[in-house]
Design a protein around this motif. Structure first.
Motif, short mmCIF file in Angstrom:
data_model
loop_
_atom_site.label_atom_id
_atom_site.label_comp_id
_atom_site.label_asym_id
_atom_site.label_seq_id
_atom_site.Cartn_x
_atom_site.Cartn_y
_atom_site.Cartn_z
N ASP A 77 0.63 -1.21 -0.02
CA ASP A 77 0.05 -0.16 -0.10
C ASP A 77 0.78 1.35 0.04
O ASP A 77 0.24 2.41 0.36
CB ASP A 77 -0.95 -0.01 1.22
CG ASP A 77 -0.29 -0.38 2.54
OD1 ASP A 77 1.04 -0.37 2.49
OD2 ASP A 77 -1.00 -0.60 3.47
N PRO A 252 -0.63 2.20 7.98
CA PRO A 252 -1.98 1.88 7.63
C PRO A 252 -2.84 1.21 8.67
O PRO A 252 -3.92 1.59 8.84
CB PRO A 252 -1.71 0.70 6.86
CG PRO A 252 -0.60 1.02 5.78
CD PRO A 252 0.42 1.18 6.99
N VAL A 255 -3.52 4.02 11.44
CA VAL A 255 -4.34 4.93 10.89
C VAL A 255 -5.76 4.42 10.78
O VAL A 255 -6.70 4.92 11.39
CB VAL A 255 -3.96 5.13 9.38
CG1 VAL A 255 -5.18 6.06 8.89
CG2 VAL A 255 -2.77 6.20 9.55
N GLU A 256 -5.92 3.01 10.34
CA GLU A 256 -7.23 2.45 10.49
C GLU A 256 -7.81 2.45 11.88
O GLU A 256 -8.97 2.32 12.01
CB GLU A 256 -7.19 1.05 9.79
CG GLU A 256 -8.56 0.40 9.59
CD GLU A 256 -8.45 -0.91 8.94
OE1 GLU A 256 -9.43 -1.29 8.51
OE2 GLU A 256 -7.33 -1.21 8.60
N ASN A 270 -0.66 9.61 2.49
CA ASN A 270 -1.95 10.16 3.25
C ASN A 270 -3.02 9.98 2.31
O ASN A 270 -4.18 9.74 2.83
CB ASN A 270 -1.75 11.53 3.82
CG ASN A 270 -1.11 11.52 5.22
OD1 ASN A 270 -1.24 10.57 5.97
ND2 ASN A 270 -0.13 12.38 5.41
N TYR A 273 -4.23 6.39 2.10
CA TYR A 273 -5.21 6.11 3.27
C TYR A 273 -6.52 6.70 3.28
O TYR A 273 -7.40 6.04 3.34
CB TYR A 273 -5.01 6.66 4.55
CG TYR A 273 -3.22 6.21 4.80
CD1 TYR A 273 -2.74 4.95 4.67
CD2 TYR A 273 -2.60 7.06 5.67
CE1 TYR A 273 -1.48 4.52 4.68
CE2 TYR A 273 -1.01 6.47 6.20
CZ TYR A 273 -0.77 5.24 5.49
OH TYR A 273 0.62 4.65 6.01
N GLU A 276 -8.10 4.37 0.65
CA GLU A 276 -8.39 2.94 1.13
C GLU A 276 -9.20 2.68 2.22
O GLU A 276 -10.12 1.64 2.06
CB GLU A 276 -6.80 2.56 1.47
CG GLU A 276 -6.87 1.09 2.03
CD GLU A 276 -5.40 0.84 2.55
OE1 GLU A 276 -5.23 -0.35 3.04
OE2 GLU A 276 -4.46 1.52 2.24
N PHE A 277 -9.38 3.55 2.91
CA PHE A 277 -10.23 3.55 4.37
C PHE A 277 -11.68 4.06 4.20
O PHE A 277 -12.39 4.10 5.12
CB PHE A 277 -9.55 3.95 5.57
CG PHE A 277 -8.35 3.03 5.76
CD1 PHE A 277 -8.28 1.62 5.48
CD2 PHE A 277 -7.17 3.63 5.97
CE1 PHE A 277 -7.17 0.80 5.91
CE2 PHE A 277 -5.83 2.95 6.07
CZ PHE A 277 -6.03 1.80 6.04
N TRP A 284 -10.36 10.57 6.07
CA TRP A 284 -8.99 10.97 6.48
C TRP A 284 -8.61 12.11 5.53
O TRP A 284 -8.66 12.20 4.29
CB TRP A 284 -7.90 9.81 6.01
CG TRP A 284 -6.75 9.89 6.36
CD1 TRP A 284 -5.63 10.34 5.41
CD2 TRP A 284 -6.21 9.69 7.77
NE1 TRP A 284 -4.40 10.46 6.29
CE2 TRP A 284 -4.63 10.18 7.63
CE3 TRP A 284 -6.59 9.72 8.99
CZ2 TRP A 284 -3.77 10.10 8.68
CZ3 TRP A 284 -5.67 9.72 10.09
CH2 TRP A 284 -4.28 9.82 9.83
#
Length: 387
Positions: A77, A252, A255-256, A270, A273, A276-277, A284
């Motif tokens: 990632d 990651p 952060v998650e 960033n 993220y 991705e999330f 984010w």
């Protein structure tokens, strides 16, 4: 050269981004007998270009015969490395082994030195620019000019071809908007009491290229310069003293989970993220701080003693192909050949339009300045953030 409005953030690194990551483990046994030798005696381990080895077809055949590429510190990632690894496998049928994906640049160098002559030594390296300079000075890297060598801007490559920049970005501030009421957008903001225990770096700046850049950006925000990173060290000492800095290194996973709600990191990470999330409910936010704008590339290199020398060189050719460069771009990173592939009308413009917006022209520390900064951090970082 200013960053074009339609190609924000990564459009100018290095000399221009738009012109534009020690393993204690050691493997047993000697390196395998190389398959990287042609019938007429040409050796991939000493080939300084594909032409030196008889051309791309010969290099591909030798790399396929080796059948493997051993890499280290390449998270899937990070700047879309997952797609790059999969693309290389699919294109050439060569297995890519990635050890310790979250290792630091210094870990990579340590693995090269501690595993010399072993089959588990890394074939290729992806290093923060200051660490690439160190590795070259230590004589660890093999000179190799990729086919796209002439398109890599001057200042973005070692004259001896021991390393060359690949992708880059700007230091940014990522923020979990559901956990942080007012997301910070500048380094000055990070000193506010409301961010107690929330501000993280991606690693230790004495080992990690991204964390090193974070301290350099903070130095610029505090009146420092490329010749003086100490204000950045003082900034993090202040963050630690007022309780805002957390020793948890952002990843990651952190952060998650919300363990690092504010992360000083590359904008492409960033931004990744944020994408991705989003499906998991994470909001984010990403901001490139106006008071500490710092941009830098990472650098590619080949281990001089790579156990799979043909595969190592073919990997570089893939990364600097149009396909490879556009895959980095899809990971929100600014590829070093961005101007060349834009001129050739092969740039993925949809991906380019998604880059975080940045204005102005970045500048970059010289080799001596980076060396001086690393020395200051080596001597003072632990004391600044300990306790």
């Amino acid at each position: 050269m200013p960053v074009p409005a339609h190609l924000p953030r990564n459009a100018v690194l290095g000399g221009s981004l738009a012109l534009l990551a020690a393993l204690a483990l050691t493997a047993c046994g000697a390196a395998p007998e190389t398959a990287g030798t042609t019938a007429d005696g040409k050796n991939a381990a000493t080939a300084a270009s594909a032409a030196d080895f008889g051309g791309m077809d010969a290099l591909i055949a030798a790399a396929k015969k080796e059948g493997k590429l051993h890499a280290i510190a390449l998270p899937r990632d990070w700047a879309n490395y997952g797609a790059l690894i999969d693309g290389f496998r699919q294109k050439y049928g060569i297995e890519v082994e990635v050890e310790n994906p979250d290792a630091s640049s210094q870990d990579e160098i340590n693995a090269v030195t501690s595993r010399k002559g072993q089959g588990r030594a890394p074939d290729v390296l992806d290093l923060g620019s200051s660490f690439a300079l160190t590795a070259a000075q230590q004589g660890l890297l093999a000179p190799y000019r990729v086919t796209a060598w002439d398109d890599i801007p001057e200042g973005q490559k070692d004259p001896e071809a021991r390393w060359y920049n690949d992708y880059g970005g700007y230091v940014s501030i990522g923020c979990d908007a559901k956990r942080v009421k007012n997301c910070p957008t500048t380094f000055k903001d990070l000193l506010k009491p409301e961010y107690k225990g929330q501000v993280a770096l991606n690693g230790n700046p004495t080992k990690s290229g991204s964390a090193f850049a974070g301290v350099f950006a903070a130095a610029l925000a505090q009146g420092g310069s490329f010749d003086d990173i100490r204000p950045g060290l003082d900034f993090f000492a202040q963050l630690k003293k007022n309780g805002n800095f957390t020793p948890v290194e952002s990843t990651p996973a952190t952060v998650e989970k919300g363990e690092t709600p504010i992360s000083i990191d590359w904008d492409y990470l960033n931004a990744g993220y944020a994408q991705e999330f989003a499906s998991k409910g994470l909001d984010w936010k990403v901001a490139v701080p106006t008071d500490g704008r710092y941009a830098q590339y990472y650098s590619q290199a080949i281990n001089k003693d790579a156990p799979h020398p043909a595969a190592a060189r073919l990997w570089q050719e893939y990364l600097y192909s149009t396909e490879g460069q556009n895959l980095w771009l899809k990971g929100f990173a600014r590829p070093v050949l961005m101007p060349a592939i834009e001129k050739a009308a092969t740039l993925d413009r949809a991906a380019a339009l998604k880059l975080p917006a940045v204005s102005g022209v970045p500048s970059f520390p010289a080799e001596a300045q980076q060396a001086g900064a690393k020395k200051v951090l080596a001597e003072g970082w632990a004391g600044a953030v300990s306790g």
